[in-house]
Each structure stands twice: as structure tokens, then as C-alpha cells.
Design an enzyme around this catalytic site. Structure first.
Site, mmCIF file in Angstrom:
data_model
loop_
_atom_site.group_PDB
_atom_site.id
_atom_site.type_symbol
_atom_site.label_atom_id
_atom_site.label_comp_id
_atom_site.label_asym_id
_atom_site.label_seq_id
_atom_site.Cartn_x
_atom_site.Cartn_y
_atom_site.Cartn_z
ATOM 1 N N ALA A 39 0.855 -1.187 0.000
ATOM 2 C CA ALA A 39 0.000 0.000 0.000
ATOM 3 C C ALA A 39 0.890 1.237 0.000
ATOM 4 O O ALA A 39 1.648 1.459 0.943
ATOM 5 C CB ALA A 39 -0.916 -0.011 1.210
ATOM 6 N N MET A 40 0.791 2.038 -1.048
ATOM 7 C CA MET A 40 1.660 3.198 -1.225
ATOM 8 C C MET A 40 0.861 4.488 -1.062
ATOM 9 O O MET A 40 -0.114 4.720 -1.776
ATOM 10 C CB MET A 40 2.292 3.168 -2.622
ATOM 11 C CG MET A 40 3.192 1.975 -2.874
ATOM 12 S SD MET A 40 4.669 1.970 -1.838
ATOM 13 C CE MET A 40 5.471 3.490 -2.385
ATOM 14 N N SER A 41 1.307 5.343 -0.123
ATOM 15 C CA SER A 41 0.631 6.615 0.114
ATOM 16 C C SER A 41 1.387 7.799 -0.468
ATOM 17 O O SER A 41 0.854 8.907 -0.495
ATOM 18 C CB SER A 41 0.454 6.834 1.618
ATOM 19 O OG SER A 41 1.725 7.039 2.227
ATOM 20 N N GLY A 85 4.163 8.741 1.013
ATOM 21 C CA GLY A 85 4.959 9.190 2.141
ATOM 22 C C GLY A 85 6.116 8.267 2.456
ATOM 23 O O GLY A 85 6.331 7.243 1.802
ATOM 24 N N VAL A 86 6.854 8.612 3.513
ATOM 25 C CA VAL A 86 8.074 7.886 3.845
ATOM 26 C C VAL A 86 7.777 6.486 4.383
ATOM 27 O O VAL A 86 8.535 5.543 4.116
ATOM 28 C CB VAL A 86 8.922 8.699 4.850
ATOM 29 C CG1 VAL A 86 8.212 8.866 6.191
ATOM 30 C CG2 VAL A 86 10.291 8.069 5.042
ATOM 31 N N LEU A 137 -4.624 4.006 -3.365
ATOM 32 C CA LEU A 137 -6.048 4.283 -3.457
ATOM 33 C C LEU A 137 -6.246 5.784 -3.618
ATOM 34 O O LEU A 137 -5.805 6.562 -2.780
ATOM 35 C CB LEU A 137 -6.777 3.803 -2.199
ATOM 36 C CG LEU A 137 -6.541 2.359 -1.765
ATOM 37 C CD1 LEU A 137 -7.442 2.025 -0.575
ATOM 38 C CD2 LEU A 137 -6.775 1.392 -2.903
ATOM 39 N N CYS A 165 -12.185 4.081 7.835
ATOM 40 C CA CYS A 165 -11.377 3.986 6.617
ATOM 41 C C CYS A 165 -10.296 2.930 6.757
ATOM 42 O O CYS A 165 -10.228 1.985 5.969
ATOM 43 C CB CYS A 165 -10.758 5.344 6.304
ATOM 44 S SG CYS A 165 -9.606 5.309 4.900
ATOM 45 N N GLY A 179 2.495 0.480 5.694
ATOM 46 C CA GLY A 179 3.446 1.215 6.515
ATOM 47 C C GLY A 179 2.907 1.624 7.869
ATOM 48 O O GLY A 179 3.436 2.559 8.490
ATOM 49 N N CYS A 211 -8.219 12.746 5.928
ATOM 50 C CA CYS A 211 -7.667 13.330 4.706
ATOM 51 C C CYS A 211 -8.729 14.005 3.849
ATOM 52 O O CYS A 211 -8.447 14.993 3.174
ATOM 53 C CB CYS A 211 -6.941 12.257 3.903
ATOM 54 S SG CYS A 211 -7.974 10.838 3.433
#
Length: 417
Positions: free
Chosen positions: A79-81, A83-84, A102, A170, A194, A266
Site C-alpha cells: 500500500a503506497m501513500s 509518504g516515507v 487508493l 477507513c 506502513g 484526509c
């Protein structure tokens, strides 16, 4: 064989991609602006192709709804946002990884959408991280689904006089359901995120547990995640601190190393939740602020602007500090009183117990300390007897139960006295 189409626009420019797909392979492509021709590639291979930003964005929009790949042992969906935390999780998941982001609904009237974890800018940052490491990246456009599943209940909760926490709905429910479904379509046998949380074994089953760093622990936000899914999930950062994560990203030369934290809730896009609610159906309506006996002390412009435990913003002249004790939606009134009247020792919640426990630590708000409690199962959840009073307990908030480090129950507070 079927045709898929994707487009993207920004600053008055537009790009489009049209693909003919047979199974999991692209047989024809009209896709200008990409670094290479995607005809003949599998959908998995096409998700690694770069090029002009708008063209790659259009390709991602075309691939997202149809993406699938044959199962591959050891493949990890990450899962990629943008961020770090997700960037380092990707590093830990190499070489057999596929990134997924997403894209969720953001209030277009919010003042700061760029910091949101699901903004267009974050999607691009996540994709660039994946492509730099040679990893395919897929974007799932779930804006309408998210609005229906998370945003609308948030608004309706405030209309009922509750104080809902949309991040729990969420993270622990909507997001993981979509990510696990994607992992299956992508041929991955595991999903990595993460989050700062851990997974522990207890009496022959897996349970969610607190992250090792108390300052970053996210187990409260994930508590609605069904333990049955934990065999498919990993949290590579759960044993470390945020500082360690940033240092690891710095050493790897990742652009996300110094990216600031994404904002909570968000979809508010940096706005105050009261302003957001006022734009989305909860209109100002003058009503009474009353004491515990029902005597009017002042006026307000909407009961939904107030939540139990609130002290500021009451606009009252009083000889002692007054706090919001609760709201009465039908009467459009706000009840206030001294702090001692906020004390609650019995709490009912609608939810689940994941494991049997008699004595637990109950966390009743995200930023409140856990309270020792005795727990009793109930037909639709559980009841708590608190060993010491809790203050500011609000219907709609989550009650998360811990036995040592493990999450043994989760529910939404329905009543407290």
C-alpha cells in the site's frame, strides 16, 4: 478482448490512453507520451512503464479497473501513500513487489489537499517511488466508493449527535477490504502497509498489537481490522520508530525521506471539520446552551459543532469552567456542566470481542490514555466497567480493548454513564 480507456488532465493539458486487452495482456495500444510501447506487455509489465506525467497518469487510470496478474509465490502488494512510511515498506518488500495507491475523495473546497495521503500529488509521488525501484504501480480510483462508505456516515453521525472517527472506518474497514481484494487480483500472497502496528500470536490465533514506538502506535486506528485477515498482512515498520524509518529512507536516497506527515481525516483537505460539515448538509441553526437542570445559559448556532469534553468556543460567562456534557439533536440544544459531570464509569459499545478477556485496558478516544476496565460480552458488542472515571467519552467514538499489547476487542460507543 475488450477496450479500456484512461485520461488525465492538469493545468489545461490533457492526455489519453486507449488499450485493447486480452486476458492479462495488452494487444494494441494508442498511448502517446509513454517511455515505451505497451502493446504486447502484460498488465503487470505495463504498470512499470514511465514517461510524461499526464500520459503515465492516463495509463494508470486505464489499468486500474482491469488490472490482474497470475499468482506468483512471494509476491507482496504494498500500500503506497506517497509518504516515507510506505516508501520504506516497499524497500523491505523488494524484489517481488507491486505497489498500489487508493485515490480517495477529497473535498474540493478544502484549503490544503496536497498533504492528504490520497491526493493526486500523493498518487504521483507513490508511483514515482515504485518506478524508481523498478516496481509496477497501480492506482485504484475509489473516490465515489470512499465517499459513500466513509464520508457520508461521518456527516450522518454528527447529525445524530455522535462524534464519529472516520479514520477508523477507513483504515480498519474500507481501506483494508479494497487492498486485500487488490492483492488477490495482483497474484500476491501478502499485503504490506506502513502502519506502526504489530501482529502477535495468542492462543493459536493472530491478533493486532500495539506498535513498538508508543508515539507512533496506530493499532487504535486499525482495530476494526478482522483478525481473520492478519495471516495475509504484514507491518514491516511495527518494531521501529519514525526516526529509524526516515533514516532508512535517507540512506536509500528516497525523495519521501523528508516528506511531512499526512493530515488526519484526509478528505477534509486541511479544513476544520465544522466548516466541512456546514458545506455538506449540516446547516447553522440557533439553539440553546443549557445546564444540567435545563436552564438556558446561552445560544449556539448548531448542536453538531460541539462534542463531549469541549471547553472552548462556548461563549459563556461563568464563575467556573464549563464543558460540553452532550448534545440533544431533536431539541438542537447543547448541555454543559462542570468537569466532574463529565466523569463516566460505564460504557456500552456495539462491536466485537476478538478474544476472551476479563480485565482490559480500554482506549476510548485516539488521544486519550487507556483506562483499566472490566469487560462483559453483550449480544451486539460489550459493556465496560471502568476502574477510574474517563472524561469526554462520546457516542460514535471507538472503544478499543487491549490485553497487554494485543487488541482483543473493538466497538463504537453507544452509551456512557
Amino acid at each position: 478482448m475488450h477496450e479500456v480507456f484512461g485520461d488525465s488532465s492538469r493545468n489545461g493539458e490533457w492526455a489519453a490512453v486507449r488499450l485493447q486487452v486480452d486476458g492479462d495482456r495488452i494487444v494494441e495500444a494508442d498511448a502517446p507520451g509513454l517511455a515505451r510501447d505497451v502493446a504486447g506487455l502484460t498488465l503487470f509489465e505495463a504498470a512499470t512503464v514511465g514517461g510524461e506525467t499526464l500520459a503515465v497518469d492516463a495509463l494508470a487510470n486505464a489499468l486500474g479497473p482491469v488490472f490482474r496478474a497470475a499468482p506468483a509465490p512471494g509476491r507482496v502488494a504494498v500500500a503506497m501513500s506517497g509518504g516515507v512510511d510506505s516508501a520504506v515498506t516497499l524497500l523491505r518488500s523488494l524484489p517481488n513487489a507491486v505497489g498500489v495507491t487508493l485515490r480517495l475523495w477529497l473535498d474540493p473546497s478544502g484549503p490544503d489537499s496536497e498533504r492528504a495521503c490520497c491526493s493526486p500529488e500523493s498518487v504521483i509521488a507513490a508511483r514515482e517511488t515504485c518506478h524508481r525501484l523498478g516496481v509496477p504501480h497501480v492506482t485504484l480510483d475509489l473516490r465515489e466508493e470512499f465517499r459513500h462508505a466513509v464520508v457520508t456516515p461521518f456527516v450522518h453521525g454528527y447529525a445524530r449527535g455522535e462524534t464519529p472517527n472516520p479514520c477508523i472506518r477507513c483504515n480498519g474497514s474500507f481501506r483494508f477490504a479494497e487492498l486485500l481484494a487488490f492483492a488477490s487480483r495482483a497474484g500476491a500472497d501478502r499485503l504490506a502497509t506502513g502502519h506502526y502496528a504489530r501482529i502477535v500470536a495468542r492462543d493459536g490465533r493472530l491478533l493486532l498489537a500495539r506498535g513498538a514506538d508508543p508515539a507512533k502506535d496506530q493499532s487504535y486506528m486499525l482495530a476494526a481490522l478482522d483478525p481473520r485477515h492478519l495471516e495475509q498482512v504484514s507491518f514491516p515498520l511495527g518494531e521501529q520508530s519514525k526516526e529509524t524509518t526516515r533514516a532508512e529512507a535517507e540512506r536509500a536516497g528516497l525523495a519521501a525521506a523528508r516528506k511531512p506527515e499526512s493530515q488526519e481525516a484526509c478528505f477534509l483537505a486541511g479544513d476544520d471539520y465544522r466548516t466541512f460539515l456546514g458545506r455538506h448538509g449540516l446547516r447553522p441553526s440557533e439553539g440553546a446552551i443549557v445546564d444540567e437542570d435545563g436552564s438556558e445559559l446561552g445560544r449556539h448556532d448548531g448542536f453538531w459543532r460541539f462534542t463531549p469534553g469541549q471547553r472552548r468556543g462556548l461563549g459563556l460567562a461563568a464563575t467556573e469552567p464549563l464543558y460540553v456534557l452532550g448534545t440533544q439533536p431533536a431539541a438542537n440544544s447543547v448541555v454543559v456542566g462542570p468537569r466532574e459531570s463529565l466523569a463516566r464509569t460505564r460504557v456500552s459499545a456495539r462491536g466485537r470481542l476478538y478474544a476472551m478477556a476479563d480485565r482490559v485496558e480500554a482506549k476510548l478516544r485516539y488521544r486519550s490514555p487507556a483506562v483499566p476496565a472490566h469487560v462483559d460480552p453483550a449480544p451486539d458488542g460489550f459493556r465496560l466497567e471502568l476502574a477510574e472515571p474517563a472524561y469526554g467519552v462520546a457516542p460514535g467514538q471507538a472503544a478499543v480493548l487491549y490485553d497487554d499489547e494485543a487488541v482483543v476487542g473493538h466497538g463504537l460507543i453507544t452509551a456512557a454513564n
